[in-house]
Design a protein around this motif. Structure first.
Motif, mmCIF file in Angstrom:
data_model
loop_
_atom_site.group_PDB
_atom_site.id
_atom_site.type_symbol
_atom_site.label_atom_id
_atom_site.label_comp_id
_atom_site.label_asym_id
_atom_site.label_seq_id
_atom_site.Cartn_x
_atom_site.Cartn_y
_atom_site.Cartn_z
ATOM 1 N N CYS A 131 0.857 -1.187 0.000
ATOM 2 C CA CYS A 131 0.000 0.000 0.000
ATOM 3 C C CYS A 131 0.892 1.235 0.000
ATOM 4 N N ASP A 165 -3.241 5.904 -0.980
ATOM 5 C CA ASP A 165 -4.194 4.820 -1.270
ATOM 6 C C ASP A 165 -5.371 4.890 -0.293
ATOM 7 N N ALA A 189 -5.003 -6.120 -0.593
ATOM 8 C CA ALA A 189 -3.722 -5.732 0.026
ATOM 9 C C ALA A 189 -3.296 -6.743 1.080
ATOM 10 N N LYS A 225 -7.850 -2.370 -2.000
ATOM 11 C CA LYS A 225 -7.583 -1.000 -2.426
ATOM 12 C C LYS A 225 -8.772 -0.456 -3.189
ATOM 13 N N ASP A 226 -9.084 0.803 -2.918
ATOM 14 C CA ASP A 226 -10.148 1.477 -3.643
ATOM 15 C C ASP A 226 -9.756 1.569 -5.117
ATOM 16 N N LEU A 253 -8.059 2.519 1.448
ATOM 17 C CA LEU A 253 -8.174 1.090 1.726
ATOM 18 C C LEU A 253 -9.524 0.795 2.363
#
Lengths: 254, 254
Positions: free
Chosen positions: B213, B217, B244, B237-238, B219
């Motif tokens: 990450c 980021d 992740a 992760k968006d 999350l």
């Protein structure tokens, strides 16, 4: 209270930078430096008979009010460094404790000033520091040792839009049930981007603790560049709008 | 590579719980325990010639893949404890490193299993562990030392609504420019309330690291109670929805 007359006025603590206490640049974080300063203060006070464990017998405890730190550099991972600490003054409501941070060669790389009050844990009211133990706290004062940084500033933030909002979570909470003093520092430093840190070096950091934050509190962080390179920050609690702390970050371009 | 034949197979590291490394209950946090385990692994490997600094000469580095920790209790602030670590096995793609955590009396209070890979820092491809330094990594294996906890589990989360979303900030980033391994643990443990921690004791914690990450980021953390007292967690992760990490938290009621 002060049984051991061989204890020196200035306490000296030798430390090493753990690899997980550095930031992306490989240097000790200010939050972790804060931890080390507070630990040194705790050891210094305990060794001299006015630490938390002794105070708790009378149901009194130390409360950290303000911190100002300046440094030219911070040590890198695995490097050794030394924290020296001493009491500069004892007034009725506050005591001033100073610090010198030295690199592994013994050269000063930073200084800190802190201001503490003492409160009774039951009444939450301040205790007169000149009266405790017949005024013998004053015997530990080192009035002539230099701490060549300015005292804490008056901080005033006037922006009305928060730069960020955080919720106080389990990992923020310390043994007293409040947000850990150094987590405030982390939340404040998280207002700046990695790019900002690549282009600037923090040379002075200040924080004034005003109200305790509890688990579940929502905190709004307000940030204002009040003069070039000087950022003033205020953390206010959601709902009550109570000010939790004020902070100042002074940087120089790299 | 292994100059010093007097170095024992098992490394033993004596530590003290710093007051800022405890949670509201006064005990060492699992995140900080994780830091101590990884530091011990680093010291053990460096002392035996297969640490990061030696590997970096060949542009290789260790990558932590999985961790499983079980404990009956965690030490309190200022208590001393010991971390013992040794290599259990060396395969082509992975090596298993185990840990025993002992209290100040020398009694085991916890164990951990970790799995590591080695990658080339340029190609980011895995390195065959049985070939490096003519296969001499295997000389450090201690096959017969007991580590009485189950190996890492298969974790599968099927909920579709995140329990929380966090943004990766400055304080999360380590010297490699990625989120610090132990910050993942903190973000996961922050999914549970203080009230939950007052009523439950974590007895097993697992994490499988799957993607790095980076700063900025977003999350999403998904949490599911897959059987009574067992929580499985996934961080995605968006945007990319890349996983992740996965984690498992097993608790018992107090």
């Amino acid at each position: 209270m002060y049984q051991n007359t061989d204890v020196p006025l200035v306490g000296s603590y030798h430390l090493t930078v753990d690899p997980f206490d550095v930031d992306f640049s490989g240097r000790l974080t200010i939050g972790q430096l804060g931890n080390h300063l507070l630990n040194a203060a705790g050891f210094h006070a305990n060794e001299r008979g006015f630490g938390i464990s002794r105070l708790n017998e009378d149901d009194n405890t130390w409360v950290l009010s303000r911190v100002a730190i300046e440094f030219t550099e911070l040590p890198r991972e695995y490097q050794h460094f030394t924290v020296e600490t001493w009491v500069e003054a004892v007034m009725r409501m506050f005591t001033c404790r100073n610090f010198c941070i030295k690199d592994q060669m013994g050269n000063p790389i930073g200084y800190a000033r802190t201001i503490w009050a003492m409160i009774n844990r039951q009444s939450r009211k301040p205790v007169d520091l000149t009266t405790i133990d017949d005024g013998r706290l004053a015997e530990w004062v080192v009035p002539d040792r230099e701490c060549p940084i300015a005292p804490p500033s008056k901080i005033k933030v006037s922006v009305s839009e928060p730069a960020d909002t955080v919720r106080v979570k389990y990992s923020d909470i310390d043994i007293n049930g409040h947000m850990n003093s150094c987590r405030y520092i982390e939340h404040i430093l998280d207002l700046f981007s990695l790019r900002f840190y690549r282009e600037h070096r923090i040379k002075r950091f200040e924080i004034a603790y005003m109200a305790e934050c509890l688990h579940g509190d929502f905190l709004h962080l307000y940030k204002e560049e009040t003069s070039p390179g000087t950022y003033e920050i205020e953390i206010r609690k959601d709902g009550t709008n109570e000010i939790a702390c004020r902070s100042l970050v002074e940087v120089q371009s790299l």
